[in-house]
Write an enzyme that holds these catalytic residues in place. Structure first.
Site, PDB file in Angstrom:
ATOM      1  N   ASP A   1     -21.164  41.564  29.974  1.00 28.85           N
ATOM      2  CA  ASP A   1     -21.534  42.883  29.450  1.00 28.85           C
ATOM      3  C   ASP A   1     -22.706  42.745  28.485  1.00 28.85           C
ATOM      4  OD1 ASP A   1     -21.652  45.391  28.161  1.00 28.85           O
ATOM      5  OD2 ASP A   1     -19.489  45.690  28.352  1.00 28.85           O
TER       6      ASP A   1
ATOM      7  N   HIS B   1     -21.513  45.612  32.249  1.00 28.63           N
ATOM      8  CA  HIS B   1     -21.174  46.958  31.795  1.00 28.63           C
ATOM      9  C   HIS B   1     -21.340  47.953  32.952  1.00 28.63           C
ATOM     10  CE1 HIS B   1     -20.630  49.511  28.197  1.00 28.63           C
ATOM     11  NE2 HIS B   1     -21.332  50.409  28.860  1.00 28.63           N
TER      12      HIS B   1
END
Length: 236
Positions: free
Chosen positions: A174, A205
């Site tokens: 992420d 993400h």
């Protein structure tokens, strides 16, 4: 399948919009779908529709209603992505968790002609993932799930208040929640009896978005199956 409804704000003389998707029969439980920074767009509405098809009353509040009501953005379009970042910078998450509580109250009273529902869960994405964590620490929500929640590592001092089950999905690559933040989340929440953490190796993400370039089908299906089992266990 869904419709737009109005919800009374908590402690304010105002109402805000939300997308409501209802199952064919009376729901035994409800799930609040907390959007990313892109508003109640087609992907969020689709998540609500899928939850309604599974038997839940699903409600997605317009979290930006105070300054950008009705906005719907596409993260794959650069100008719209930058617009969303601007809204994120304006947003007050304390207002946001009060809006989540307002939705909980509305559902339990009977929202838009539907029977009152006592068991209410939430699932949030990105900024919504942070709000799902905050709902777990600040409200009596029955169960919460957060996908790639941002800034949770900065709010771990609230973890003692988590009274009902919380699940967090954490993609290890992420680029908004880096390795140090992920390590802090594991250190702060890993031993909490009410918290379940799932890592997704190499995913980024937004991997569980319903549509668009960010989606990873395999990862999304795994995370969503875990979410479904979690809500079955804790909401019935």
């Amino acid at each position: 399948m869904g419709e737009m409804v109005k919800i009374d704000a908590l402690g304010e003389d105002a109402v805000f919009p939300a997308y409501l998707a209802a199952p064919a029969a009376d729901a035994h439980a409800a799930i609040i779908v907390i959007p990313e920074i892109f508003g109640v767009n087609a992907g969020i509405r689709q998540k609500c529709d899928l939850l309604a098809a599974a038997g839940y009353l699903a409600v997605a509040p317009d979290i930006f209603w105070r300054f950008a009501p009705g906005v719907e953005l596409n993260p794959d379009v650069e100008t719209e992505l930058q617009e969303a970042f601007g809204y994120f910078g304006q947003y007050d998450a304390d207002d946001g968790v009060r809006d989540i509580e307002a939705v909980i109250h509305a559902i339990r009273k009977g929202l838009s002609g539907h029977v009152p529902v006592e068991k209410v869960g939430c699932v949030g994405y990105c900024l919504g993932g942070r709000l799902a964590y905050m709902a777990a620490t600040r409200t009596d929500i029955s169960a919460s799930v957060g996908y790639y929640g941002v800034m949770i590592d900065q709010m771990l001092n609230e973890s003692h208040a988590i009274a009902n089950p919380l699940m967090l999905h954490i993609p290890t690559a992420d680029h908004f929640v880096g390795p140090e933040a992920q390590a802090a989340i594991h250190a702060g929440l890993g031993s909490h009896p009410k918290v379940t953490l799932h890592d997704y190796e190499g995913l980024d993400h937004g991997f569980a978005a319903e549509m668009g370039n960010r989606r990873d089908n395999e990862g999304a299906q795994l995370a969503d199956s875990r979410t479904a089992a979690f809500f079955t266990e804790h909401l019935g």
